[in-house]
Scaffold this motif. Sequence first.
Motif, mmCIF file in Angstrom:
data_model
loop_
_atom_site.group_PDB
_atom_site.id
_atom_site.type_symbol
_atom_site.label_atom_id
_atom_site.label_comp_id
_atom_site.label_asym_id
_atom_site.label_seq_id
_atom_site.Cartn_x
_atom_site.Cartn_y
_atom_site.Cartn_z
ATOM 1 N N ARG A 61 -19.118 -58.141 0.387
ATOM 2 C CA ARG A 61 -19.146 -56.679 0.465
ATOM 3 C C ARG A 61 -20.415 -56.115 -0.164
ATOM 4 O O ARG A 61 -20.934 -55.098 0.276
ATOM 5 C CB ARG A 61 -17.909 -56.119 -0.231
ATOM 6 N N HIS A 62 -20.921 -56.775 -1.182
ATOM 7 C CA HIS A 62 -22.096 -56.281 -1.901
ATOM 8 C C HIS A 62 -23.335 -57.133 -1.637
ATOM 9 O O HIS A 62 -24.273 -57.125 -2.430
ATOM 10 C CB HIS A 62 -21.797 -56.231 -3.399
ATOM 11 N N MET A 63 -23.360 -57.821 -0.516
ATOM 12 C CA MET A 63 -24.461 -58.721 -0.212
ATOM 13 C C MET A 63 -25.793 -57.983 -0.082
ATOM 14 O O MET A 63 -26.841 -58.509 -0.473
ATOM 15 C CB MET A 63 -24.191 -59.514 1.062
ATOM 16 N N ALA A 64 -25.792 -56.782 0.449
ATOM 17 C CA ALA A 64 -27.040 -56.032 0.611
ATOM 18 C C ALA A 64 -27.726 -55.820 -0.739
ATOM 19 O O ALA A 64 -28.958 -55.874 -0.839
ATOM 20 C CB ALA A 64 -26.771 -54.700 1.289
ATOM 21 N N LEU A 65 -26.954 -55.591 -1.786
ATOM 22 C CA LEU A 65 -27.534 -55.413 -3.114
ATOM 23 C C LEU A 65 -28.206 -56.688 -3.613
ATOM 24 O O LEU A 65 -29.167 -56.633 -4.383
ATOM 25 C CB LEU A 65 -26.459 -54.998 -4.118
ATOM 26 N N LEU A 66 -27.716 -57.842 -3.172
ATOM 27 C CA LEU A 66 -28.277 -59.101 -3.623
ATOM 28 C C LEU A 66 -29.639 -59.381 -2.996
ATOM 29 O O LEU A 66 -30.403 -60.187 -3.516
ATOM 30 C CB LEU A 66 -27.306 -60.247 -3.321
ATOM 31 N N PHE A 67 -29.973 -58.707 -1.889
ATOM 32 C CA PHE A 67 -31.256 -58.923 -1.240
ATOM 33 C C PHE A 67 -32.334 -57.976 -1.734
ATOM 34 O O PHE A 67 -33.500 -58.141 -1.397
ATOM 35 C CB PHE A 67 -31.125 -58.804 0.282
ATOM 36 N N ALA A 72 -38.016 -56.618 -2.986
ATOM 37 C CA ALA A 72 -38.977 -56.077 -3.951
ATOM 38 C C ALA A 72 -40.036 -57.124 -4.284
ATOM 39 O O ALA A 72 -41.214 -56.793 -4.450
ATOM 40 C CB ALA A 72 -38.253 -55.634 -5.209
ATOM 41 N N GLY A 73 -39.646 -58.385 -4.362
ATOM 42 C CA GLY A 73 -40.612 -59.445 -4.622
ATOM 43 C C GLY A 73 -41.597 -59.620 -3.480
ATOM 44 O O GLY A 73 -42.768 -59.937 -3.700
ATOM 45 N N LEU A 74 -41.141 -59.401 -2.248
ATOM 46 C CA LEU A 74 -42.038 -59.521 -1.093
ATOM 47 C C LEU A 74 -43.092 -58.424 -1.075
ATOM 48 O O LEU A 74 -44.160 -58.600 -0.496
ATOM 49 C CB LEU A 74 -41.235 -59.476 0.210
ATOM 50 N N LEU A 75 -42.808 -57.292 -1.706
ATOM 51 C CA LEU A 75 -43.785 -56.209 -1.740
ATOM 52 C C LEU A 75 -45.063 -56.616 -2.472
ATOM 53 O O LEU A 75 -46.130 -56.056 -2.216
ATOM 54 C CB LEU A 75 -43.179 -54.966 -2.398
ATOM 55 N N GLY A 76 -44.963 -57.583 -3.349
ATOM 56 C CA GLY A 76 -46.151 -58.085 -4.036
ATOM 57 C C GLY A 76 -47.061 -58.895 -3.136
ATOM 58 O O GLY A 76 -48.217 -59.155 -3.482
ATOM 59 N N TYR A 77 -46.569 -59.308 -1.987
ATOM 60 C CA TYR A 77 -47.338 -60.140 -1.069
ATOM 61 C C TYR A 77 -47.599 -59.448 0.264
ATOM 62 O O TYR A 77 -47.773 -60.104 1.287
ATOM 63 C CB TYR A 77 -46.609 -61.464 -0.818
ATOM 64 N N VAL A 78 -47.655 -58.126 0.246
ATOM 65 C CA VAL A 78 -47.856 -57.373 1.488
ATOM 66 C C VAL A 78 -49.198 -57.725 2.109
ATOM 67 O O VAL A 78 -49.306 -57.883 3.338
ATOM 68 C CB VAL A 78 -47.736 -55.852 1.229
ATOM 69 N N ASP A 79 -50.248 -57.882 1.293
ATOM 70 C CA ASP A 79 -51.565 -58.203 1.841
ATOM 71 C C ASP A 79 -51.585 -59.574 2.517
ATOM 72 O O ASP A 79 -52.152 -59.737 3.592
ATOM 73 C CB ASP A 79 -52.624 -58.128 0.752
ATOM 74 N N VAL A 80 -50.930 -60.538 1.921
ATOM 75 C CA VAL A 80 -50.869 -61.873 2.519
ATOM 76 C C VAL A 80 -50.045 -61.841 3.804
ATOM 77 O O VAL A 80 -50.436 -62.441 4.813
ATOM 78 C CB VAL A 80 -50.254 -62.880 1.515
#
Length: 112
Positions: A61-67, A72-80
């Motif tokens: 039920r709360h799986m979306a919160l787990l992602f 947020a971690g992927l935002l650090g690699y937007v340029d790559v």
Amino acid sequence: MKLIRDFALILACLLVGKGLAALLPFAFPGSILGLFLLFLLLSTQLIPLAWIHDGGQLILRHMALLFIPVAAGLLGYVDVLSQGLGLIIGSALSGLVLILLVVGRLYQRMQP
């Protein structure tokens, strides 16, 4: 109290899976081994489904919160990611087409 038991069983399978992964001579995700162990325990009915049902439902039920941390971690690699976006999309589309062709061909062969 029931949720604590549910989470304890799921966590125990995860920890056993991670322990097994540490013993293997090659790298393998412990979470996958734990999930497989949980599947085996449920399939053989050594653990009844009722023992983990409510805890599993709560996690789903709360799986979306787990992602959110992953996103947020992927935002650090937007340029790559933006540099390889063409390759990523091309790989995904070519893989999709290849899978569709193989499955279609196998389906044709299996028809009498």
